[in-house]
Design a protein around this motif. Structure first.
Motif, PDB file in Angstrom:
ATOM      1  N   ALA A  67     102.072 -28.052   4.250  1.00  0.00           N
ATOM      2  CA  ALA A  67     103.388 -27.509   3.921  1.00  0.00           C
ATOM      3  C   ALA A  67     104.503 -28.314   4.594  1.00  0.00           C
ATOM      4  O   ALA A  67     105.668 -28.174   4.236  1.00  0.00           O
ATOM      5  CB  ALA A  67     103.470 -26.048   4.343  1.00  0.00           C
ATOM      6  N   ARG A  68     104.157 -29.145   5.557  1.00  0.00           N
ATOM      7  CA  ARG A  68     105.156 -29.943   6.268  1.00  0.00           C
ATOM      8  C   ARG A  68     105.660 -31.079   5.379  1.00  0.00           C
ATOM      9  O   ARG A  68     104.961 -31.534   4.473  1.00  0.00           O
ATOM     10  CB  ARG A  68     104.545 -30.534   7.542  1.00  0.00           C
ATOM     11  CG  ARG A  68     104.201 -29.488   8.566  1.00  0.00           C
ATOM     12  CD  ARG A  68     103.605 -30.139   9.793  1.00  0.00           C
ATOM     13  NE  ARG A  68     103.236 -29.124  10.778  1.00  0.00           N
ATOM     14  CZ  ARG A  68     102.645 -29.401  11.914  1.00  0.00           C
ATOM     15  NH1 ARG A  68     102.336 -30.647  12.230  1.00  0.00           N
ATOM     16  NH2 ARG A  68     102.346 -28.428  12.752  1.00  0.00           N
ATOM     17  N   PRO A  69     106.874 -31.579   5.677  1.00  0.00           N
ATOM     18  CA  PRO A  69     107.386 -32.723   4.919  1.00  0.00           C
ATOM     19  C   PRO A  69     106.482 -33.934   5.093  1.00  0.00           C
ATOM     20  O   PRO A  69     105.880 -34.125   6.150  1.00  0.00           O
ATOM     21  CB  PRO A  69     108.759 -32.993   5.547  1.00  0.00           C
ATOM     22  CG  PRO A  69     109.108 -31.755   6.295  1.00  0.00           C
ATOM     23  CD  PRO A  69     107.821 -31.100   6.673  1.00  0.00           C
ATOM     24  N   ARG A  70     106.394 -34.727   4.051  1.00  0.00           N
ATOM     25  CA  ARG A  70     105.556 -35.917   4.096  1.00  0.00           C
ATOM     26  C   ARG A  70     106.427 -37.143   4.361  1.00  0.00           C
ATOM     27  O   ARG A  70     107.592 -37.179   3.992  1.00  0.00           O
ATOM     28  CB  ARG A  70     104.812 -36.066   2.778  1.00  0.00           C
ATOM     29  CG  ARG A  70     103.856 -34.913   2.581  1.00  0.00           C
ATOM     30  CD  ARG A  70     102.970 -35.130   1.374  1.00  0.00           C
ATOM     31  NE  ARG A  70     102.120 -33.964   1.228  1.00  0.00           N
ATOM     32  CZ  ARG A  70     102.083 -33.216   0.154  1.00  0.00           C
ATOM     33  NH1 ARG A  70     102.808 -33.521  -0.883  1.00  0.00           N
ATOM     34  NH2 ARG A  70     101.293 -32.170   0.106  1.00  0.00           N
ATOM     35  N   HIS A  71     105.824 -38.133   4.980  1.00  0.00           N
ATOM     36  CA  HIS A  71     106.519 -39.372   5.303  1.00  0.00           C
ATOM     37  C   HIS A  71     105.683 -40.550   4.817  1.00  0.00           C
ATOM     38  O   HIS A  71     104.469 -40.458   4.718  1.00  0.00           O
ATOM     39  CB  HIS A  71     106.750 -39.481   6.812  1.00  0.00           C
ATOM     40  CG  HIS A  71     107.505 -38.325   7.370  1.00  0.00           C
ATOM     41  ND1 HIS A  71     108.868 -38.238   7.313  1.00  0.00           N
ATOM     42  CD2 HIS A  71     107.078 -37.185   7.966  1.00  0.00           C
ATOM     43  CE1 HIS A  71     109.260 -37.103   7.855  1.00  0.00           C
ATOM     44  NE2 HIS A  71     108.189 -36.447   8.267  1.00  0.00           N
ATOM     45  N   LEU A  72     106.366 -41.623   4.561  1.00  0.00           N
ATOM     46  CA  LEU A  72     105.691 -42.818   4.073  1.00  0.00           C
ATOM     47  C   LEU A  72     106.028 -43.978   4.986  1.00  0.00           C
ATOM     48  O   LEU A  72     107.195 -44.203   5.318  1.00  0.00           O
ATOM     49  CB  LEU A  72     106.139 -43.146   2.642  1.00  0.00           C
ATOM     50  CG  LEU A  72     105.662 -44.463   2.056  1.00  0.00           C
ATOM     51  CD1 LEU A  72     104.145 -44.420   1.851  1.00  0.00           C
ATOM     52  CD2 LEU A  72     106.371 -44.743   0.751  1.00  0.00           C
ATOM     53  N   GLY A  73     105.020 -44.715   5.396  1.00  0.00           N
ATOM     54  CA  GLY A  73     105.224 -45.924   6.178  1.00  0.00           C
ATOM     55  C   GLY A  73     104.690 -47.107   5.387  1.00  0.00           C
ATOM     56  O   GLY A  73     103.622 -47.033   4.796  1.00  0.00           O
TER      57      GLY A  73
END
Length: 87
Positions: A67-73
């Motif tokens: 449910a947490r925001p996703r991040h992209l590296g």
């Protein structure tokens, strides 16, 4: 599934016991315990804690994490003009 949980528990228990055979792994275990919790569990206590995990606890945690925001590296060359999508 229950079978996946049992396989995961088995892997954790086995890894814990096997890591005790190497001095460096034992030192990493001691250092992590000190830094993360300040308490070192005995092998028996750690195995009991692993065994105590329920499928419902895993599902609850997975629901919270997803449910947490996703991040992209991005590592390496990439096209700055390319559009990245989250779907």
């Amino acid at each position: 599934t229950a079978a996946e949980l049992e396989r995961g528990k088995g892997q954790l228990r086995g890894g814990l016991v096997l890591n005790l055979e190497e001095s460096s792994s034992r030192m990493v275990r001691l250092g992590e315990a000190e830094l993360l919790t300040g308490t070192l569990l005995s092998v028996e206590e750690a195995i009991a804690a692993i065994d105590a995990v329920t499928l419902e606890q895993v599902r609850t945690l997975a629901t919270e994490l997803f449910a947490r925001p996703r991040h992209l590296g991005v590592v390496g060359p990439f096209d700055a003009d390319r559009e990245f999508r989250t779907t």
